[in-house]
Design an enzyme around this catalytic site. Sequence first.
Site, PDB file in Angstrom:
ATOM      1  N   ASP A 160       0.764  -1.072  -0.116  1.00 49.72           N
ATOM      2  CA  ASP A 160      -0.189  -0.155   0.034  1.00 49.72           C
ATOM      3  C   ASP A 160       0.957   1.294  -0.055  1.00 49.72           C
ATOM      4  O   ASP A 160       2.099   1.026   0.226  1.00 49.72           O
ATOM      5  CB  ASP A 160      -0.903  -0.060   1.230  1.00 49.72           C
ATOM      6  CG  ASP A 160      -1.644   1.233   1.486  1.00 49.72           C
ATOM      7  OD1 ASP A 160      -2.409   1.626   0.755  1.00 49.72           O
ATOM      8  OD2 ASP A 160      -1.561   1.747   2.514  1.00 49.72           O
ATOM      9  N   ASP A 204      -0.222   5.182   1.013  1.00 46.90           N
ATOM     10  CA  ASP A 204      -0.255   5.970   1.986  1.00 46.90           C
ATOM     11  C   ASP A 204      -0.253   5.169   3.128  1.00 46.90           C
ATOM     12  O   ASP A 204      -1.234   4.547   3.662  1.00 46.90           O
ATOM     13  CB  ASP A 204      -1.724   6.693   1.965  1.00 46.90           C
ATOM     14  CG  ASP A 204      -1.842   7.606   0.665  1.00 46.90           C
ATOM     15  OD1 ASP A 204      -0.976   8.264   0.272  1.00 46.90           O
ATOM     16  OD2 ASP A 204      -2.979   7.288  -0.487  1.00 46.90           O
ATOM     17  N   GLY A 207      -7.593   4.255   3.349  1.00 49.13           N
ATOM     18  CA  GLY A 207      -7.637   3.426   2.343  1.00 49.13           C
ATOM     19  C   GLY A 207      -8.784   3.403   1.300  1.00 49.13           C
ATOM     20  O   GLY A 207      -8.836   2.871   0.395  1.00 49.13           O
ATOM     21  N   ILE A 208      -9.889   4.133   1.707  1.00 50.82           N
ATOM     22  CA  ILE A 208     -11.025   4.300   1.052  1.00 50.82           C
ATOM     23  C   ILE A 208     -10.971   5.381   0.070  1.00 50.82           C
ATOM     24  O   ILE A 208     -10.153   6.396   0.138  1.00 50.82           O
ATOM     25  CB  ILE A 208     -12.118   4.747   1.908  1.00 50.82           C
ATOM     26  CG1 ILE A 208     -12.256   3.723   3.386  1.00 50.82           C
ATOM     27  CG2 ILE A 208     -13.482   5.033   1.300  1.00 50.82           C
ATOM     28  CD1 ILE A 208     -13.057   2.386   3.053  1.00 50.82           C
ATOM     29  N   ARG A 228     -11.535   8.514  -2.771  1.00 49.84           N
ATOM     30  CA  ARG A 228     -11.789   9.807  -2.578  1.00 49.84           C
ATOM     31  C   ARG A 228     -13.358  10.338  -2.347  1.00 49.84           C
ATOM     32  O   ARG A 228     -13.697  10.998  -1.432  1.00 49.84           O
ATOM     33  CB  ARG A 228     -11.055  10.984  -3.713  1.00 49.84           C
ATOM     34  CG  ARG A 228     -11.028  12.279  -3.363  1.00 49.84           C
ATOM     35  CD  ARG A 228     -10.332  12.935  -4.552  1.00 49.84           C
ATOM     36  NE  ARG A 228      -9.196  12.397  -4.956  1.00 49.84           N
ATOM     37  CZ  ARG A 228      -8.448  12.819  -5.924  1.00 49.84           C
ATOM     38  NH1 ARG A 228      -9.218  13.984  -6.801  1.00 49.84           N
ATOM     39  NH2 ARG A 228      -7.355  12.426  -6.566  1.00 49.84           N
ATOM     40  N   SER A 259      -4.970   5.663  -4.506  1.00 54.14           N
ATOM     41  CA  SER A 259      -4.687   7.009  -4.439  1.00 54.14           C
ATOM     42  C   SER A 259      -4.490   6.996  -6.136  1.00 54.14           C
ATOM     43  O   SER A 259      -3.488   6.717  -6.522  1.00 54.14           O
ATOM     44  CB  SER A 259      -3.711   7.585  -3.845  1.00 54.14           C
ATOM     45  OG  SER A 259      -3.254   8.836  -4.285  1.00 54.14           O
ATOM     46  N   ARG A 260      -5.074   8.355  -6.732  1.00 54.82           N
ATOM     47  CA  ARG A 260      -4.644   8.601  -8.125  1.00 54.82           C
ATOM     48  C   ARG A 260      -3.503   9.403  -8.295  1.00 54.82           C
ATOM     49  O   ARG A 260      -2.823   9.614  -9.392  1.00 54.82           O
ATOM     50  CB  ARG A 260      -5.822   9.334  -8.701  1.00 54.82           C
ATOM     51  CG  ARG A 260      -7.173   8.688  -9.053  1.00 54.82           C
ATOM     52  CD  ARG A 260      -8.397   9.607  -9.084  1.00 54.82           C
ATOM     53  NE  ARG A 260      -9.461   8.680  -9.374  1.00 54.82           N
ATOM     54  CZ  ARG A 260      -9.841   8.312 -10.614  1.00 54.82           C
ATOM     55  NH1 ARG A 260      -9.435   8.861 -11.632  1.00 54.82           N
ATOM     56  NH2 ARG A 260     -11.163   7.717 -10.706  1.00 54.82           N
ATOM     57  N   ASN A 261      -2.934  10.124  -7.111  1.00 54.77           N
ATOM     58  CA  ASN A 261      -1.640  10.600  -7.064  1.00 54.77           C
ATOM     59  C   ASN A 261      -0.683   9.569  -6.715  1.00 54.77           C
ATOM     60  O   ASN A 261       0.490  10.163  -6.671  1.00 54.77           O
ATOM     61  CB  ASN A 261      -1.840  11.781  -5.815  1.00 54.77           C
ATOM     62  CG  ASN A 261      -2.728  12.757  -6.170  1.00 54.77           C
ATOM     63  OD1 ASN A 261      -2.872  13.400  -6.873  1.00 54.77           O
ATOM     64  ND2 ASN A 261      -4.149  12.921  -5.198  1.00 54.77           N
ATOM     65  N   ASP A 319      -2.039  -0.640   5.844  1.00 58.59           N
ATOM     66  CA  ASP A 319      -2.333   0.078   7.101  1.00 58.59           C
ATOM     67  C   ASP A 319      -3.728   0.249   7.482  1.00 58.59           C
ATOM     68  O   ASP A 319      -4.004   0.716   8.470  1.00 58.59           O
ATOM     69  CB  ASP A 319      -1.514   1.448   7.173  1.00 58.59           C
ATOM     70  CG  ASP A 319      -2.153   2.303   6.461  1.00 58.59           C
ATOM     71  OD1 ASP A 319      -2.481   2.120   5.408  1.00 58.59           O
ATOM     72  OD2 ASP A 319      -2.081   3.695   6.796  1.00 58.59           O
TER      73      ASP A 319
HETATM   74 MG    MG Z   1      -2.809   3.258   3.422  1.00 60.36          MG
END
Ligand code: MG
Length: 214
Positions: A12, A14, A49-50, A52, A115-117, A169
């Site tokens: 993962d 973030d 984790g969800i 946007r 994440s798209r980032n 996480d």
């Molecule tokens: Mg995460």
Amino acid sequence: MQMPKLKAVIFDLDGVITCTDEYHYLAWKKLFDRLGIEFSRRENEQLKGIGRRESFELIAGGKFSGDKVDRYLREKNEYYIKFLDNNKLSPLPGITKLLEQLNSAGISKAVASGSRNAPQILNNLGMTACFEAIVDGSMCTKSKPAPDLFLLAAEKLCVSPAECVVVEDSQAGIQAAADAGMKSIGIGNYLRNADFCLADTRLLDISIVLSFNF
Ligand code: MG
């Protein structure tokens, strides 16, 4: 030594590779404060984790019309990108060591982030080349807890889900790994269904990954 059947570790982003989870929180906080919607670290826990849009719906679902929601999602992302631009990102402790250990053991490495980032963040970290596959939120319609991001990462690595360990996480991510048929290492407080839990990334070591019974 007996060779493990383990073929890949999927990370993962973030909250595992780097601490961008804090900037997601601060960006949501800025948006919801402006909209007069109560939002604290407690509510933020359920957003980890969800995706946007799903995050916005969880906190402010039904309060605004569709085009307003789109505008607020863009606004949140602008705040988030500003936090990224104003802060130097670095890998969380233990991540670089584990990547080196996996390299030496010939185990593939991927990122699967909602994440798209994600591509931009990995680029800023100078870590794009550390992974054989990178899957981000723009590549799947369903975000975690759906297993899709992890399954796509396995497909890109040409390995089967049963040959993968996920490092995550968030509860949504642990659920996604379980539903993908992958083993998981949970980072942080107790995560339900994680096959192994660590308080912190600094405790990560290849011996944990290899200790799984494949
Ligand atoms: Mg995460």
